[in-house]
Design a protein around this motif. Structure first.
Motif, PDB file in Angstrom:
ATOM      1  N   PHE A   1      27.540  23.198  30.533  1.00 46.58           N
ATOM      2  CA  PHE A   1      28.699  21.977  30.142  1.00 46.58           C
ATOM      3  C   PHE A   1      28.074  21.546  28.492  1.00 46.58           C
ATOM      4  O   PHE A   1      28.668  21.492  27.950  1.00 46.58           O
ATOM      5  N   PHE A   2      27.188  21.393  28.518  1.00 42.37           N
ATOM      6  CA  PHE A   2      26.843  20.338  27.196  1.00 42.37           C
ATOM      7  C   PHE A   2      26.614  21.052  26.238  1.00 42.37           C
ATOM      8  O   PHE A   2      26.507  20.766  24.739  1.00 42.37           O
ATOM      9  N   ARG A   3      25.502  22.394  26.528  1.00 41.72           N
ATOM     10  CA  ARG A   3      25.830  23.790  26.213  1.00 41.72           C
ATOM     11  C   ARG A   3      26.903  23.376  24.692  1.00 41.72           C
ATOM     12  O   ARG A   3      27.077  24.545  23.358  1.00 41.72           O
ATOM     13  N   GLN A   4      27.988  23.901  25.642  1.00 36.13           N
ATOM     14  CA  GLN A   4      29.490  23.930  25.604  1.00 36.13           C
ATOM     15  C   GLN A   4      29.932  23.183  24.098  1.00 36.13           C
ATOM     16  O   GLN A   4      30.317  23.097  23.735  1.00 36.13           O
TER      17      GLN A   4
ATOM     18  N   ILE B   1      36.505  13.984  22.492  1.00 34.08           N
ATOM     19  CA  ILE B   1      36.018  15.129  22.053  1.00 34.08           C
ATOM     20  C   ILE B   1      36.785  15.425  23.036  1.00 34.08           C
ATOM     21  O   ILE B   1      36.320  14.747  24.386  1.00 34.08           O
ATOM     22  N   ILE B   2      37.640  16.874  23.449  1.00 36.01           N
ATOM     23  CA  ILE B   2      38.606  16.841  24.358  1.00 36.01           C
ATOM     24  C   ILE B   2      38.489  17.761  25.665  1.00 36.01           C
ATOM     25  O   ILE B   2      37.942  18.947  24.272  1.00 36.01           O
ATOM     26  N   ILE B   3      37.942  17.977  26.661  1.00 38.19           N
ATOM     27  CA  ILE B   3      37.820  18.538  27.614  1.00 38.19           C
ATOM     28  C   ILE B   3      39.082  19.128  28.590  1.00 38.19           C
ATOM     29  O   ILE B   3      39.884  18.285  28.488  1.00 38.19           O
ATOM     30  N   LYS B   4      39.400  20.167  27.687  1.00 34.48           N
ATOM     31  CA  LYS B   4      41.002  21.195  28.753  1.00 34.48           C
ATOM     32  C   LYS B   4      40.893  21.573  30.174  1.00 34.48           C
ATOM     33  O   LYS B   4      39.893  22.545  29.609  1.00 34.48           O
ATOM     34  N   GLN B   5      41.343  20.894  31.245  1.00 30.03           N
ATOM     35  CA  GLN B   5      41.300  22.266  32.193  1.00 30.03           C
ATOM     36  C   GLN B   5      42.705  22.382  32.674  1.00 30.03           C
ATOM     37  O   GLN B   5      43.218  20.754  33.399  1.00 30.03           O
ATOM     38  N   ASP B   6      43.192  23.165  33.332  1.00 25.92           N
ATOM     39  CA  ASP B   6      44.034  23.250  34.311  1.00 25.92           C
ATOM     40  C   ASP B   6      45.373  22.444  33.083  1.00 25.92           C
ATOM     41  O   ASP B   6      46.111  21.339  34.313  1.00 25.92           O
ATOM     42  N   LYS B   7      45.574  22.694  32.129  1.00 24.21           N
ATOM     43  CA  LYS B   7      46.845  21.546  31.868  1.00 24.21           C
ATOM     44  C   LYS B   7      46.087  20.291  31.173  1.00 24.21           C
ATOM     45  O   LYS B   7      47.237  19.413  31.199  1.00 24.21           O
TER      46      LYS B   7
ATOM     47  N   GLN C   1      37.759  24.059  28.249  1.00 25.67           N
ATOM     48  CA  GLN C   1      38.171  24.352  26.581  1.00 25.67           C
ATOM     49  C   GLN C   1      37.515  23.011  26.136  1.00 25.67           C
ATOM     50  O   GLN C   1      37.809  22.377  26.296  1.00 25.67           O
ATOM     51  N   VAL C   2      36.582  23.134  24.924  1.00 25.55           N
ATOM     52  CA  VAL C   2      36.136  21.946  24.274  1.00 25.55           C
ATOM     53  C   VAL C   2      37.172  21.618  23.143  1.00 25.55           C
ATOM     54  O   VAL C   2      37.113  22.521  22.338  1.00 25.55           O
ATOM     55  N   ASP C   3      37.839  21.269  22.880  1.00 27.59           N
ATOM     56  CA  ASP C   3      38.608  20.953  21.592  1.00 27.59           C
ATOM     57  C   ASP C   3      38.062  19.585  20.761  1.00 27.59           C
ATOM     58  O   ASP C   3      37.852  18.356  21.924  1.00 27.59           O
ATOM     59  N   ILE C   4      37.053  19.442  19.678  1.00 26.42           N
ATOM     60  CA  ILE C   4      37.374  18.256  18.771  1.00 26.42           C
ATOM     61  C   ILE C   4      37.798  18.280  17.327  1.00 26.42           C
ATOM     62  O   ILE C   4      37.576  18.097  16.642  1.00 26.42           O
TER      63      ILE C   4
END
Length: 225
Positions: free
Chosen positions: A19-22, A81-87, A117-120
Motif C-alpha cells: 500500500f505505501f509503496r503505491q 492524498i486521495i485513495i479511491k476504491q469502489d467509487k 487507486q492513488v490520486d495526488i
C-alpha cells in the motif's frame, strides 16, 4: 483503562508495505526519500496514536537506521492524498518530522483496501510544528540506543497524564517517559504505572551498558542487574 494497553501495532510488511509503496511511488520526486526508507526497512511498524482523535497512526523505526536518515528541520505534512476504491474516496495525510515519516491519518483501515487507486492531483504540502515533539526532542537530544525509539514519541493519555512511548515490550506493555524526562513502565496486567528511573539519560546509558534486563522487567522483577 485496561483497553488502553491492548496491543495496537502492526508490522509494515505484506499488504501494508505494498500500500505505501503505491502511495510513495505516486508522489513527486522530491519525496522519493520516503519510498527509499520504506525499501531499506527503516520503517518497521505502525501503531494507533492514542493521544490523537480520529484515525491517526504513528510509525516505528529500525533504530540502526533512524539516526542516519534524519534531516533536522525537514518537517511537513502531505495532505489530500486521495485513495479511491469502489467509487469512494478516502483522504490520507502523511506526516514527516526531521526527514522521517512519523505518522499518517486515514479514515479507512489500510488493510481493507483492494483494487484501489492513488490520486495526488489535489495533494498539498504544509508546515507542521508539534510542541510535544519538540519537548521530547530536547529531553533525548544527543542520546542514541538501538534498544529505543527516540524519534516518533507515540503518546498515551492516562487519567490526564501524558506519557511518551520509547519502547514496546509487547503484550500491551511499554516503557515511556514523561514531560520531566522520568522513565516509567506502563504495565497491562496487573495494571500499573511505575517509576523505573528519574532520568531518561541515565536509564539509556544503563541500558547501553547492559545494566538493565528487559526480560526480567517484563517478568515482574527489578530489571536492574
Amino acid at each position: 483503562m485496561f483497553g488502553l494497553f491492548k496491543k495496537t501495532s502492526w508490522k509494515i510488511d505484506g499488504k501494508v508495505l505494498h500500500f505505501f509503496r503505491q502511495v510513495f511511488g505516486a508522489l513527486p520526486a522530491e519525496f522519493s526519500f520516503l519510498g527509499d526508507g520504506l525499501e531499506k526497512g527503516l520503517y518497521t511498524r505502525f501503531s494507533i496514536n492514542h493521544a490523537m482523535k480520529g484515525n491517526c497512526y504513528s510509525i516505528g523505526f529500525a533504530p540502526s537506521q533512524s539516526d542516519k536518515s534524519m534531516t533536522q528541520g525537514k518537517d511537513f505534512e502531505l495532505n489530500n492524498i486521495i485513495i479511491k476504491q469502489d467509487k469512494q474516496e478516502f483522504c490520507l495525510t502523511v506526516t514527516v518530522y526531521d526527514g522521517l515519516w512519523i505518522g499518517f491519518e486515514i479514515e479507512k483501515n489500510i488493510l481493507d483496501f483492494n483494487n484501489y487507486q492513488v490520486d495526488i492531483s489535489s495533494f498539498q504540502k504544509s508546515k507542521i510544528k508539534s510542541a510535544s515533539d519538540i519537548k521530547m526532542k530536547e529531553l533525548v537530544s544527543g542520546l542514541t540506543s538501538e534498544h529505543f525509539d527516540l524519534v516518533s514519541f507515540n503518546e498515551f493519555n492516562v487519567a490526564g497524564n501524558i506519557y511518551y512511548q520509547i519502547k514496546d515490550l509487547d503484550s500491551g506493555n511499554y516503557i515511556a517517559i514523561d514531560s520531566r524526562g522520568q522513565v516509567l513502565g506502563l504495565i497491562h496486567e496487573p495494571y500499573k504505572i511505575e517509576l523505573i528511573n528519574k532520568s531518561v539519560r541515565q536509564f539509556i546509558d544503563d541500558v547501553n551498558n547492559k545494566l538493565f534486563d528487559f526480560d526480567k522487567y517484563v517478568n515482574g522483577q527489578n530489571g536492574y542487574i
